[in-house]
Design an enzyme around this catalytic site. Structure first.
Site, mmCIF file in Angstrom:
data_model
loop_
_atom_site.group_PDB
_atom_site.id
_atom_site.type_symbol
_atom_site.label_atom_id
_atom_site.label_comp_id
_atom_site.label_asym_id
_atom_site.label_seq_id
_atom_site.Cartn_x
_atom_site.Cartn_y
_atom_site.Cartn_z
ATOM 1 C CG ASP A 1 -3.437 -2.911 -6.354
ATOM 2 O OD1 ASP A 1 -4.432 -2.585 -5.684
ATOM 3 O OD2 ASP A 1 -2.293 -2.987 -5.883
ATOM 4 C CD GLU B 1 -2.788 -1.480 0.313
ATOM 5 O OE1 GLU B 1 -3.039 -0.544 -0.478
ATOM 6 O OE2 GLU B 1 -3.353 -2.586 0.237
#
Lengths: 238, 526
Positions: free
Chosen positions: B351, B190
Site C-alpha cells: 500500500d 486487497e
C-alpha cells in the site's frame, strides 16, 4: 443498550429519543426513571423483533462491533433507513475460506407468514457436497443439515472439505414430508494445500522447495493481522 | 546481466470521501494526510532520483476514487486550507518548544516539511498531482495501472458478475481518460482473486494482476517456480504472486522495518498530547482530538515511555534497512538461482500509504533502496510485470486459487459478523441496477442522469473500505452511515424511476455531493 450507555446521555437527548419512539412523557420525569423506562422499551422491542422474520434485527445488532445491543439505534438514530427485506425467497452463499462459507437468505412474506402460522414446520439448511457432480437434487456425494429458525436469515457454515463444490438448500419438513423452498448458487471452497496436478511441461524443481519458499508463513504476518490498516487509520485514535 | 528482478508495486488508494455539505469534515483528513505524508514525499523521492540520473522502474496503481479526490477543486482547496492551519500550528509549536532543544528541532523540521508541502503542492504541481505521476510515467520510470472503480473486494461479488464488470469497466475507462492511455494491468483490491475473474479482466484488455503468495502456491497445477515467476491463466492473463520475504521485511508486526525503535511513533501526536485549549483551533468542533501530523517521539520500545525522535538516528536506520533488504534478498536469490533455470522475479507490492503515513521514514527507505540498486546492487534489476512478460514470453499455464492478502488470506475480513449485513443489499442493488440498465437501455437525457447517479451509488456502497472499517473497528459509524446512505439513495432512485416520480432537486443535490466518474455510463451494469 446498557444502563451506563443511557446514563451517559444527557436528559434532553433521552427525552427526544423517547418522544421519537412515541413514548408519552411526564414533563417532570427524572433521568433515572427515564433510563428505566427506555431499558424496558428496548427489551420489549428486542423480543418483538425476535418474532419477526426480519433482517433488520441482524443489521442493527451487527452494527456495534463491541457487542453492545442497541435495537432502536439510540446512538445513531439518524442513519438513513434501508429495506428490511426484498420480499422474495432467495438464498446466497459466499465462500469465506477453505472450510467456511457465509449464507444469507430471505423467505418471501406470503410464504413466511404461512410458515409462521404452522406449528409443525421445521426449517433447515441442507448442505450438499456436489464436487464433480451435476446436482439433480438427489445425487450429492454427501450432505448434512442445519436446523434454523424462521427468524434466522444468515449463517456461517463450517464445511467438511477444502477445494470442493457445494450447494445449499433451504427447506422445511412437515409431517415427515420435505418441501424445498430454494436452492442456492453452487460455490467452491478454495484449496489449502498444493495441487496434486503436475504439468509435464513444467515439472516442479527441487521437489517442493520453491513452493515452500513461496509460502514462508508470511501470509499471516501481513496487513490486517492485528496491525493497523495503513490507509484508514482513525484520526481520533489516541 | 542481472541475477534477479524486483517488481516493486505501490498501490495508492483512499475511498471517496467528499462532504461539500459541511465546511470541514473529519474523514476528509484521510486524503490530506495521504497527500502530505505519502503522495508528496513519494513524488519528491521519485523526481529527486530522476533528476540525479537514477533510473528505476516500478508500478503504481492509483485508485479511481483517489484520483477523483486529487482532481477535485473543492478538496484541493480544502487541502491547502488544512496545510495552512498546520503551518500555523507548527509556528506556534516552534515558539512553544524554544526551551526544549530536542523538540524544538523537530518542530522546525515539521515547519519546514509543511512549508515545503505547500510550496510543492501549489507552485510545483499547481494542485495537480496526477500530472506529476503522468510525467514520471512519460519518462518511463513508473507504470500506471488501475484497480476497482471504488475498490470493491471482488470475491464477494462473484455471483453478481455485472457488479464486477462495472468495477473493472468504469475503472479502465476512467484511467484511460485521466492518464491518456489504457492500463495494461490491474491491481485487484486487497489482492482478492477468484478463479474466473481473469475472464472479466481480459475483456477490458488487462494483461496481468497480482495475488498473494498462496494464490500462486495453491494454483490448480503445481507452479514450477512458486511465486518467483508468474502463472498465466488459460485465457492469457498473467498472475504475479507476492514474495513473502519482501512482505515480511516490511509488513511484519514483530520484525518489520517500520517498527524499529528509532523510527517515529505514529501514536504520539500533539493533537492528543497537548492541552485542549492550546490544540483546539487545529482540531474539529466538538473537541474531537485528531492527528495534526506533529509527532515528536520515537517508537523507543513496547512500553509507554517514548524518547524524543532523533531524525539523524532514524535516517541512519533507513540506510541500514535498505542494505538489510538487499542483503536478505541476495540470500534468497542465491538459493533461488541454484534451483531455477531463469532469473527469479521478486514481486514486492505495498500500500503506498504505508510509506510516509504509517512509516514516516518509508519514502526515504525507498529512495535509499532504489539508489543502492542503481549504484552497486546491480544484480537486482527493477522491472514492471510487463517488462518481465516481454522477456519471458513462455510461462506456465495454471489458474491461481481464490485468495487475498487480507488477514488469514481469504475473505474473513470482509465477510464477518460485523459487516456481512451489507451483502444482501449490495447484491440486490446490483441486480436492480441491471434491471434498470436493461429496461432503460435507451432514454432521454434527464433519465440518463438519474440512472448514472444510481450507478454511482451502487459503486460507492461496494468500497471494500467500509466492510474493512466495520471489521477493524476504527471509524465504524462513518462506514456504516456511508453504506446505508448509498443503499438508501439507490433504492429511492430505483423506486422513483419505476413509479416515474423522480425528485430532480434531490438528484441534483446527490450529484453535487457524489460527483465522481462524470462520464459513467449506467449501461455498464446491463
Amino acid at each position: 443498550m446498557t444502563r451506563e450507555r443511557l446514563q451517559s446521555l444527557p436528559l434532553e437527548e433521552l427525552r427526544r429519543f423517547a418522544e421519537r419512539q412515541s413514548i408519552e412523557l411526564d414533563d417532570a420525569v427524572d433521568k433515572e426513571s427515564l433510563v428505566d423506562l427506555l431499558l424496558e422499551v428496548f427489551e420489549e422491542v428486542a423480543e418483538e423483533r425476535e418474532e419477526l422474520a426480519s433482517q433488520e434485527v441482524r443489521v442493527e445488532a451487527k452494527k456495534y462491533t463491541n457487542g453492545v445491543e442497541d435495537p432502536l439505534g439510540a446512538q445513531q438514530e439518524d442513519y438513513p433507513p434501508i429495506p428490511q427485506g426484498y420480499n422474495e425467497t432467495r438464498l446466497v452463499v459466499m465462500p469465506r475460506d477453505p472450510t467456511w462459507a457465509f449464507a444469507y437468505w430471505e423467505i418471501g412474506q406470503d410464504k413466511a407468514v404461512q410458515l409462521r402460522r404452522d406449528k409443525d414446520v421445521r426449517l433447515m439448511l441442507r448442505v450438499h457436497d456436489v464436487t464433480g457432480v451435476r446436482f439433480n437434487g438427489r445425487n450429492s456425494r454427501s450432505s448434512f443439515e442445519i436446523p434454523v429458525k424462521l427468524t434466522d436469515s444468515r449463517w456461517y457454515i463450517n464445511l467438511p472439505r477444502a477445494a470442493s463444490e457445494y450447494i445449499l438448500e433451504l427447506l422445511y419438513k412437515k409431517k415427515g414430508k420435505e418441501h424445498l423452498l430454494i436452492r442456492s448458487n453452487v460455490f467452491q471452497t478454495p484449496p489449502e494445500d498444493f495441487s496434486e496436478r503436475i504439468d509435464p511441461e513444467w515439472p516442479p524443481l527441487a521437489g517442493d522447495l520453491l513452493l515452500q519458499m513461496s509460502l514462508h508463513r508470511a501470509s499471516s504476518a501481513i496487513p490486517g493481522s492485528g496491525s493497523i490498516p495503513q490507509r484508514i487509520l482513525s484520526v481520533t485514535e489516541g | 546481466m542481472a541475477k534477479a528482478y524486483l517488481a516493486l508495486v505501490l498501490h495508492a488508494h483512499l475511498p471517496f470521501v467528499r462532504h461539500p455539505e459541511y465546511p470541514r469534515f473529519l474523514e476528509e483528513t484521510w486524503l490530506f494526510e495521504g497527500i502530505s505524508e505519502t503522495y508528496l514525499p513519494l513524488l519528491r523521492v521519485f523526481e529527486g532520483l530522476a533528476e540525479r540520473g537514477v533510473r528505476f522502474r516500478l508500478t503504481l496503481s492509483v485508485s479511481p476514487t483517489l484520483a477523483e479526490m486529487l482532481r477535485d477543486p473543492l478538496l484541493q482547496g480544502r487541502y491547502i486550507e488544512h496545510l495552512k492551519r498546520t503551518i500555523e500550528l507548527a509556528h506556534k509549536e516552534a515558539e512553544r518548544t524554544r526551551g526544549q532543544p530536542e523538540f524544538h528541532k523537530l518542530a522546525l523540521m515539521y515547519l519546514a516539511l509543511f512549508e515545503r508541502n505547500l510550496e510543492d503542492y501549489t507552485e510545483r504541481y499547481a494542485s495537480d498531482l496526477l500530472g506529476a505521476f503522468r510525467r514520471l510515467r512519460d519518462q518511463g520510470l513508473i507504470e500506471l495501472i488501475t484497480t476497482g472503480a471504488t475498490h470493491a473486494f471482488l470475491p464477494v461479488l462473484k455471483d453478481y458478475p455485472a457488479g464486477v464488470e462495472a468495477q473493472i469497466r468504469v475503472a479502465v475507462d476512467y484511467h484511460t481518460e485521466i492518464f491518456g492511455s489504457r492500463p495494461k494491468g490491474f491491481w485487484l483490491p486487497e489482492c482478492g482473486y477468484y478463479p474466473g475473474l481473469e475472464e472479466l479482466l481480459e475483456r477490458h484488455g488487462l494483461g496481468y494482476f497480482f495475488v498473494d503468495s498462496h494464490g500462486i502456491a495453491y494454483a490448480d497445477t503445481r507452479p514450477r517456480y512458486g511465486v518467483y515467476a508468474p502463472l498465466v491463466c488459460p485465457n492469457g492473463v498473467a498472475a504475479f504472486g507476492r514474495d513473502p520475504e519482501a512482505a515480511r521485511a516490511v509488513w511484519s508486526q514483530d520484525e518489520g522495518y517500520p517498527g524499529d525503535v528509532a523510527y517515529r511513533e505514529f501514536y504520539r501526536d500533539i493533537g492528543f498530547d497537548l492541552p485542549l485549549d492550546y490544540i483546539r483551533p487545529y482540531i474539529l468542533e466538538g473537541d474531537v482530538r485528531v492527528n495534526t501530523g506533529l509527532k515528536y517521539h520515537a517508537i523507543t520500545g513496547r512500553g509507554e515511555h517514548k524518547v524524543p525522535y532523533n531524525r539523524d538516528e532514524a535516517l541512519k536506520r533507513v540506510r541500514e534497512h535498505a542494505d538489510n533488504f538487499l542483503y536478505r534478498q541476495r540470500k534468497q536469490v542465491e538459493r533461488l538461482e541454484r534451483l531455477m533455470d531463469r532469473p527469479p522475479l521478486i514481486v514486492a507490492p505495498f500500500d503506498a500509504e504505508l510509506f510516509g503515513h504509517w512509516w514516516f521514514e518509508g519514502p526515504e527507505w525507498l529512495e535509499a533502496l532504489i539508489g543502492r540498486m542503481h549504484s552497486d546492487a546491480t544484480w537486482l534489476e527493477m522491472v514492471t510485470p510487463e517488462d518481465y512478460l516481454k522477456r519471458h514470453e513462455k510461462n506456465q499455464r495454471a489458474t491461481p486459487a481464490f485468495s487475498s492478502w487480507g488477514d488469514k488470506g481469504y475473505a474473513a475480513v470482509w465477510l464477518d459478523s460485523s459487516n456481512d449485513w451489507i451483502y444482501p443489499h449490495i447484491h440486490k442493488a446490483i441486480e436492480r441496477m441491471g434491471e434498470l440498465a436493461r429496461r432503460f437501455a435507451t432514454c432521454d437525457g434527464m433519465r440518463r442522469r438519474v440512472l448514472n447517479q444510481a450507478a454511482r451509488e451502487v459503486l460507492l456502497m461496494q468500497s471494500s473500505d467500509w466492510a474493512f472499517i466495520m471489521k477493524t473497528g476504527t471509524t465504524v459509524p462513518y462506514a456504516v452511515r456511508r453504506v446505508r446512505e448509498h443503499i438508501a439513495s439507490f433504492n429511492r432512485i430505483y423506486n422513483d424511476l419505476l413509479a416515474n416520480a423522480v425528485d430532480l432537486e434531490w438528484i441534483g443535490k446527490l450529484e453535487k455531493r457524489n460527483n465522481l466518474f462524470q462520464d459513467i455510463d449506467y449501461r455498464c451494469f446491463a
